[in-house]
Design a protein around this motif. Structure first.
Motif, mmCIF file in Angstrom:
data_model
loop_
_atom_site.group_PDB
_atom_site.id
_atom_site.type_symbol
_atom_site.label_atom_id
_atom_site.label_comp_id
_atom_site.label_asym_id
_atom_site.label_seq_id
_atom_site.Cartn_x
_atom_site.Cartn_y
_atom_site.Cartn_z
ATOM 1 N N GLY B 25 54.197 -12.081 58.951
ATOM 2 C CA GLY B 25 54.617 -13.377 58.413
ATOM 3 C C GLY B 25 55.904 -13.873 59.048
ATOM 4 O O GLY B 25 55.967 -14.997 59.555
ATOM 5 N N THR B 26 56.927 -13.021 59.054
ATOM 6 C CA THR B 26 58.221 -13.465 59.593
ATOM 7 C C THR B 26 58.155 -13.618 61.120
ATOM 8 O O THR B 26 58.683 -14.580 61.666
ATOM 9 N N SER B 29 56.285 -16.750 62.014
ATOM 10 C CA SER B 29 57.083 -17.918 61.671
ATOM 11 C C SER B 29 58.196 -18.138 62.703
ATOM 12 O O SER B 29 58.377 -19.241 63.218
ATOM 13 N N SER B 264 55.866 -24.385 60.434
ATOM 14 C CA SER B 264 56.051 -22.972 60.807
ATOM 15 C C SER B 264 56.877 -22.243 59.752
ATOM 16 O O SER B 264 56.572 -21.121 59.364
ATOM 17 N N PHE B 265 57.915 -22.930 59.311
ATOM 18 C CA PHE B 265 58.779 -22.352 58.279
ATOM 19 C C PHE B 265 57.983 -22.109 56.996
ATOM 20 O O PHE B 265 58.067 -21.040 56.385
ATOM 21 N N VAL B 267 54.748 -21.768 56.689
ATOM 22 C CA VAL B 267 53.757 -20.702 56.896
ATOM 23 C C VAL B 267 54.430 -19.347 56.704
ATOM 24 O O VAL B 267 53.940 -18.485 55.966
ATOM 25 N N GLY B 268 55.581 -19.192 57.348
ATOM 26 C CA GLY B 268 56.315 -17.930 57.223
ATOM 27 C C GLY B 268 56.742 -17.676 55.796
ATOM 28 O O GLY B 268 56.612 -16.572 55.275
ATOM 29 N N THR B 272 55.299 -14.477 53.933
ATOM 30 C CA THR B 272 56.308 -13.463 53.630
ATOM 31 C C THR B 272 56.660 -13.467 52.145
ATOM 32 O O THR B 272 56.743 -12.405 51.523
ATOM 33 N N ILE B 356 63.862 -17.803 54.343
ATOM 34 C CA ILE B 356 62.607 -17.144 53.958
ATOM 35 C C ILE B 356 62.919 -15.843 53.215
ATOM 36 O O ILE B 356 62.370 -15.566 52.146
#
Lengths: 231, 379
Positions: B25-26, B29, B264-265, B267-268, B272, B356
């Protein structure tokens, strides 16, 4: 005297919804004693156990441990008291499934900020005491229920606590294993400088008690001398 | 606290499934954030290529033409004389920037950017790889820039001929420049007067006046005096910022990049955050047991913060590494690939990954602080 509980009372809810879990419970427990707290479900055993072990604050009454008034301490001091003075064996063991057996046993020492090396050495010694030295590197999920119970006991004694609290120690075990475990606790863990309190429903292990305290509807209904004492 | 952090580390990495999901995840991202912002940074840099390559300290231009180098509005010659007469100006020279259609040797047509350097000083000339700079004064002499677009001129050599608006042109030098152009056209340098002769122009011909101040402290005064003439003087940095701001705020490129970065942020954050929260929920009873055994609330908070922070940092490193590998690989295949990893991009990605981690950790901390050790006894 190890523990002195004086008129401990705990209720939940307010107004019409107020329910008393424990009412004015007073008792004493001595060093070198294995005291059982028994009674039907809902009789207040676990609530009483929580109050004398510094987990649940009573609405009234006091608990004195070795002369110290437990509930007059700050929250941090109570946490330190639990960490240094009490060893817990939970009904479901609550072992970390992904740590090794030795690491699980070492957890109280880690919380005491001891080094990992020192904690693991002490954990190995305790695993030897409970007869699981050869399982130190295994995760608890690879152990049987009886073995997990012994790991939980090793974890409870690794930091040399004066008081041991067992919550339904045989609930997850078959009769024979349960008897063996409690017999082991009685013979190997209980010392003259230690007090063990066991909450249980299981009459098959009553024979190992020094004293049995019976609870009913939140009140202490009476005391009986344990079989071990009579013997 | 080292012991607690070690415990946190062991609890985290020993759950390989969850830990992998957290890292994926991270990492993903960070990779997307760095990829998007680097591509945008690359575009911004290339959009200012001429400003960077010419290297003048101050650019004087019509105040209505600051969006791109190619959007200049020609200025009359008297402005050059007026600028030269300003106190604090060491020298000032004209620059022509325009485009022309070339007919190459094989008969194909190719548009090109033509930069006309002041005939006397050749101020803003590029560094030559081949040839002699004096040959720019030779008949029909042009210098080709060997950048990503160079092959579009059929990889010319010195002496290669072409036609420019029906005029003959000859390559007399091959040059290199710090930054390749954005718009996909090759660049040719010649003299100012040849440029305005060969390329159809309006009455006024000076695209920009390049100014060197006597001292940096003279710049504000020069800018004020140029403004009094009705024109605009910008430092090289200000001009680049102006071009960047135009692309960021007045075209769809900036909006799209911002949108992709936010996606993108998110999604991460969702991968996460969800995974970390599940991790905490699955371990909640164990945290409760730790609390019962004597762990203080703040120690459990540190434990969770460490787990979230550690995951974020490892994911950040992996994401940066992955983005760097991909950008490097892309540049090997596509030399004109506009992507540039800047400290700002790295800082932005770091900030977002911290958010995040904080959001994921916060949700976990709330749950752990709420659990009562008594619940462990009650089962």
């Amino acid at each position: 005297m190890a523990i002195m509980a004086n008129k401990l009372t705990k209720w939940f809810g307010e107004g019409d919804a107020r329910t008393y879990a424990v009412r004015e419970a007073s008792f004493e427990a001595n060093w070198g004693e294995m005291l059982y707290i028994v009674g039907p479900s809902g009789s207040g055993k676990t609530t009483l156990l929580s109050m004398i072990s510094g987990i649940l604050r009573p609405n009234s009454g006091s608990v004195s441990i070795d002369g110290r008034n437990l509930w007059s301490l700050s929250d941090d001091d109570i946490a330190d008291f639990r960490l240094n003075t009490i060893g817990f064996v939970f009904q479901d063991f609550h072992l970390f499934p992904r740590l090794t057996t030795a690491e699980n046993v070492a957890v109280p020492l880690i919380l005491q900020k001891r080094s990992w090396q020192e904690a693991l050495r002490a954990a190995s010694r305790c695993l030897e005491i409970v007869g699981l030295a050869d399982k130190a590197a295994l995760p608890p999920t690879r152990l049987s229920g009886g073995e997990q119970q012994r790991v939980a006991i090793a974890r409870a004694i690794v930091h040399q606590p004066e008081i041991l609290i067992f919550d339904e120690p045989t609930a997850s075990l078959d009769g024979e294993t349960g008897r063996k475990i409690v017999s082991f606790v009685k013979s190997e863990i209980l010392t003259a400088e230690r007090c063990i309190i066991i909450v249980t429903h299981d009459s098959r292990i009553f024979e190992f008690s020094n004293r049995i305290m019976e609870m009913e509807d939140g009140r202490i209904a009476g005391f009986e001398q344990g079989v071990a004492c009579e013997a | 606290m080292k012991q607690i952090f070690t415990l946190a580390y062991k609890l985290l990495v020993s759950d390989r499934g969850k830990y992998t999901a957290l890292l994926v995840g991270t990492t993903f991202s960070v990779f997307l954030i760095v990829q998007m912002t680097s591509a945008f940074a690359g575009i911004l840099t290339k959009a200012s290529a001429t400003v960077i390559n010419v290297g003048a300290k101050i650019w004087v231009m019509d105040s209505a033409a600051t969006n791109t180098v190619f959007g200049s509005i020609p200025m009359p010659d008297y402005v050059l004389d007026a600028v030269r007469s300003i106190n604090g100006v060491k020298y000032a020279e004209p620059l022509y920037v325009g485009s022309a259609l070339l007919k190459l040797h094989d008969g194909t047509y190719q548009s090109a950017t033509v930069i006309g350097l002041d005939d006397t000083t050749l101020l803003g000339r590029p560094e030559l790889l081949e040839g002699n700079i004096d040959d720019i004064f030779a008949e029909n002499g042009f210098i080709a820039v060997k950048d990503e677009e160079f092959p579009k001129l059929e990889n010319p050599k010195i002496g290669t001929e072409f036609e420019l608006n029906d005029n003959r042109g000859v390559i007399v030098g091959i040059a290199k420049v710090p930054t390749g152009a954005l718009y996909g056209t090759p660049t040719l340098y010649t003299t100012y007067y040849r440029a305005i002769q060969y390329i159809p122009s309006m009455r006024f011909t000076i695209s920009y006046i390049l100014v060197a101040p006597k001292a940096d402290s003279d710049i504000p005064y020069i800018k004020r005096e140029v403004a009094r003439l009705g024109y605009l003087a910008m430092t090289s940095q200000e001009f680049q910022s102006g071009i960047s701001d135009y692309l960021k705020y007045k075209t769809g490129i900036g909006t799209n990049t911002l949108l992709m970065t936010v996606i993108s942020f998110l999604v991460g954050l969702s991968i996460t955050g969800q995974t970390f929260y599940t991790f905490i929920i699955e371990n909640l009873e164990h945290f409760g047991a730790l609390k019962a055994m004597g762990a203080k609330g703040r120690e459990l908070v540190y434990l969770i913060i460490f787990q979230a922070g550690f995951t974020a940092l490892v994911g950040y490193g992996l994401g940066i590494g992955l983005a760097t590998v991909l950008i490097s690989a892309a540049k090997l295949r596509l030399p004109e690939y506009a992507s540039r990893v800047t400290f700002t991009n790295l800082g932005l990605a770091f900030l977002l990954v911290l958010i995040i981690a904080s959001a994921s950790g916060y949700a976990g901390v709330r749950r752990v602080l709420k659990i009562e050790p008594f619940d462990i006894f009650r089962g």
